[in-house]
Design a protein around this motif. Structure first.
Motif, PDB file in Angstrom:
ATOM      1  N   ALA A  86      -0.934   7.935  -5.333  1.00 57.73           N
ATOM      2  CA  ALA A  86      -1.715   6.991  -4.542  1.00 57.73           C
ATOM      3  C   ALA A  86      -3.068   6.714  -5.187  1.00 57.73           C
ATOM      4  N   ALA A  87      -3.715   7.757  -5.703  1.00 59.11           N
ATOM      5  CA  ALA A  87      -5.033   7.595  -6.317  1.00 59.11           C
ATOM      6  C   ALA A  87      -4.982   6.714  -7.562  1.00 59.11           C
ATOM      7  N   ALA A  88      -3.824   6.683  -8.225  1.00 59.91           N
ATOM      8  CA  ALA A  88      -3.686   5.876  -9.440  1.00 59.91           C
ATOM      9  C   ALA A  88      -3.436   4.394  -9.134  1.00 59.91           C
ATOM     10  N   MET A  89      -3.181   4.051  -7.885  1.00 55.93           N
ATOM     11  CA  MET A  89      -2.950   2.649  -7.526  1.00 55.93           C
ATOM     12  C   MET A  89      -4.283   1.895  -7.514  1.00 55.93           C
ATOM     13  N   PRO A  90      -4.266   0.585  -7.743  1.00 57.09           N
ATOM     14  CA  PRO A  90      -5.519  -0.185  -7.755  1.00 57.09           C
ATOM     15  C   PRO A  90      -6.257  -0.078  -6.419  1.00 57.09           C
TER      16      PRO A  90
ATOM     17  N   ARG B  91       0.832  16.956  -3.413  1.00 50.86           N
ATOM     18  CA  ARG B  91      -0.209  16.776  -4.429  1.00 50.86           C
ATOM     19  C   ARG B  91       0.168  15.655  -5.397  1.00 50.86           C
ATOM     20  N   LYS B  92       1.446  15.615  -5.791  1.00 49.49           N
ATOM     21  CA  LYS B  92       1.899  14.539  -6.684  1.00 49.49           C
ATOM     22  C   LYS B  92       1.791  13.182  -6.000  1.00 49.49           C
ATOM     23  N   LEU B  93       2.123  13.133  -4.692  1.00 49.12           N
ATOM     24  CA  LEU B  93       1.995  11.871  -3.949  1.00 49.12           C
ATOM     25  C   LEU B  93       0.541  11.420  -3.896  1.00 49.12           C
ATOM     26  N   ALA B  94      -0.368  12.358  -3.680  1.00 51.90           N
ATOM     27  CA  ALA B  94      -1.787  12.011  -3.636  1.00 51.90           C
ATOM     28  C   ALA B  94      -2.253  11.476  -4.988  1.00 51.90           C
ATOM     29  N   ASP B  95      -1.786  12.091  -6.070  1.00 50.99           N
ATOM     30  CA  ASP B  95      -2.145  11.609  -7.405  1.00 50.99           C
ATOM     31  C   ASP B  95      -1.580  10.204  -7.640  1.00 50.99           C
TER      32      ASP B  95
ATOM     33  N   MET C  72       0.810  -1.215   0.000  1.00 47.61           N
ATOM     34  CA  MET C  72       0.000   0.000   0.000  1.00 47.61           C
ATOM     35  C   MET C  72       0.846   1.269   0.000  1.00 47.61           C
ATOM     36  N   CYS C  73       2.147   1.149  -0.178  1.00 49.00           N
ATOM     37  CA  CYS C  73       3.028   2.317  -0.164  1.00 49.00           C
ATOM     38  C   CYS C  73       3.226   2.823  -1.592  1.00 49.00           C
ATOM     39  N   PRO C  74       2.984   4.111  -1.842  1.00 49.13           N
ATOM     40  CA  PRO C  74       3.270   4.646  -3.185  1.00 49.13           C
ATOM     41  C   PRO C  74       4.712   4.365  -3.580  1.00 49.13           C
ATOM     42  N   PRO C  75       4.954   3.923  -4.807  1.00 47.95           N
ATOM     43  CA  PRO C  75       6.303   3.504  -5.204  1.00 47.95           C
ATOM     44  C   PRO C  75       7.384   4.558  -4.999  1.00 47.95           C
TER      45      PRO C  75
ATOM     46  N   VAL D 240       1.928  -6.579  -5.066  1.00 51.14           N
ATOM     47  CA  VAL D 240       0.558  -6.432  -5.547  1.00 51.14           C
ATOM     48  C   VAL D 240       0.106  -5.067  -5.042  1.00 51.14           C
ATOM     49  N   PRO D 241       0.257  -4.005  -5.851  1.00 51.08           N
ATOM     50  CA  PRO D 241      -0.040  -2.663  -5.351  1.00 51.08           C
ATOM     51  C   PRO D 241      -1.519  -2.501  -4.984  1.00 51.08           C
TER      52      PRO D 241
END
Length: 382
Positions: free
Chosen positions: A365-369, A359-363, A176-179, A193-194
């Protein structure tokens, strides 16, 4: 499916979104942990099963007969105790308790939380597939985690489990951690498995005035998590510093702090024993916290700057990740003064570069499954 975690907010809560999504997808889901958290599972609409002991009980057993308080024990003496508790005592107990549950329910898959390898060990003994579920950033080969990692790896080797414990013995790993803030070595070597870092809170209302407030006045959220340790002095210093800002301050005192110990607070400070954190974070402008993985991941997903005051365990590596990516700052030990908290908080509330990063981190995270997306893929791991 059987989900299992240690009986702790920071270990159990991260698994709940996927467990609920798996149930909603039509899978039969049982969640196994110590009885203290069965009411939480009931509120999430999940079937609880008794397994293991709490972290507190494991340490009580480790310190049985020792009259000293935990903070009176030297680090040299404490580290082997921590290693036994997490690397042997709790895995053995979970393994023993899960064996009859697995035999009775015959799950197609066991989803075990990173700090509860007893779930993997029990699944391995029963010949059932297993996958690991993380709760935040993973640090491969870190010195701080060696005290637990080494006895866990040794236990796995005794059971004939091949592979590297740092990479979940080659099992799939729900990450669950943003890459961009994950350990690069873990990214390269794990079967990730993101999943989107979706928080979970027990149902409850936001404090009055939060949802519809004027965003022109900043809201600072202060929490030191749910770990049972004495935190009143640290909270007091942070509250005093934040109270001097032209901002509203919401303090979640947690279960281990006597609110009265904080004394009288200024009118722009509000104290609450508990808040629905996952619902609160999108409404705040700065999070000042201890560096727990749940709060760190939640702030990443909500796009909120962080001022981290780490106290132990993985909190230090989380704080370093926050500062390394430019999403906030950290204060260590004696650096945590009223003046330092005020100054750092003021800068983070006004720094546009930090705002761009979060903001980039939030984007990201939102793009993860989503948990629902991942739940739909779980049968392929069975």
């Amino acid at each position: 499916m059987i989900f299992t975690s240690l009986a702790s907010y920071g270990h159990l809560y991260p698994l709940l979104p996927l467990a609920v999504a798996a149930r909603d997808a039509g899978h039969e889901v049982v969640f196994a942990t110590a009885a203290d958290f069965h009411p939480t599972l009931d509120k999430a609409g999940l079937e609880p099963a008794a397994a293991g002991i709490s972290i507190q009980q494991a340490f009580r057993e480790a310190f049985a007969g020792d009259p000293r308080a935990r903070d009176e024990v030297s680090e040299e003496e404490l580290n082997p105790i921590i290693g036994r508790a997490f690397g042997r005592t709790m895995p053995e107990r979970f393994m023993r308790d899960l064996a009859p549950l697995i035999d009775q329910r015959r799950p197609d898959l066991v989803v075990y939380e990173l700090a509860n390898p007893g779930g993997l060990f029990a699944a391995h003994a029963a010949g059932v597939p297993a996958m690991c579920h993380g709760f935040g950033r993973v640090t491969v080969g870190g010195e701080a985690g060696a005290v637990i990692r080494e006895p866990v790896a040794a236990f796995g080797a005794e059971l004939g489990i091949a592979g590297d414990a740092d990479f979940a013995w080659g099992r799939p790993f729900v990450d669950m951690c943003p890459p961009s803030v994950q350990d690069p070595e873990f990214l390269a070597g794990a079967r990730r498995v993101p999943v989107r870092p979706v928080g979970w809170s027990e149902p409850g209302d936001l404090p009055p005035g939060v949802a519809g407030r004027d965003r022109g006045r900043p809201l600072v959220y202060l929490t030191l998590g749910t770990t049972p340790m004495s935190q009143a002095h640290l909270l007091s210093s942070a509250v005093q510093g934040l109270a001097t800002l032209e901002a509203d301050v919401l303090v979640a005192t947690g279960p281990s702090v006597d609110v009265a110990a904080l004394g009288e607070v200024p009118p722009n400070v509000r104290l609450a024993a508990w808040v629905p954190q996952s619902e609160l974070l999108p409404h705040v402008d700065l999070v000042v916290h201890h560096g727990g993985s749940g709060t760190t991941m939640g702030a990443f997903a909500a796009g909120v700057p962080q001022l981290v005051l780490p106290q132990g365990a993985d909190q230090f590596s989380n704080a370093e990740a926050v500062t390394a990516v430019g999403a906030g700052n950290q204060l260590l030990g004696d650096e945590v003064t009223t003046e330092a908290v005020r100054d750092h908080a003021l800068r983070l509330l006004t720094d546009t570069a930090v705002r761009d990063v979060v903001r980039k981190l939030a984007d990201e995270a939102a793009a993860m499954p989503s948990p629902a997306d991942v739940a739909a893929t779980l049968p392929q791991y069975a």
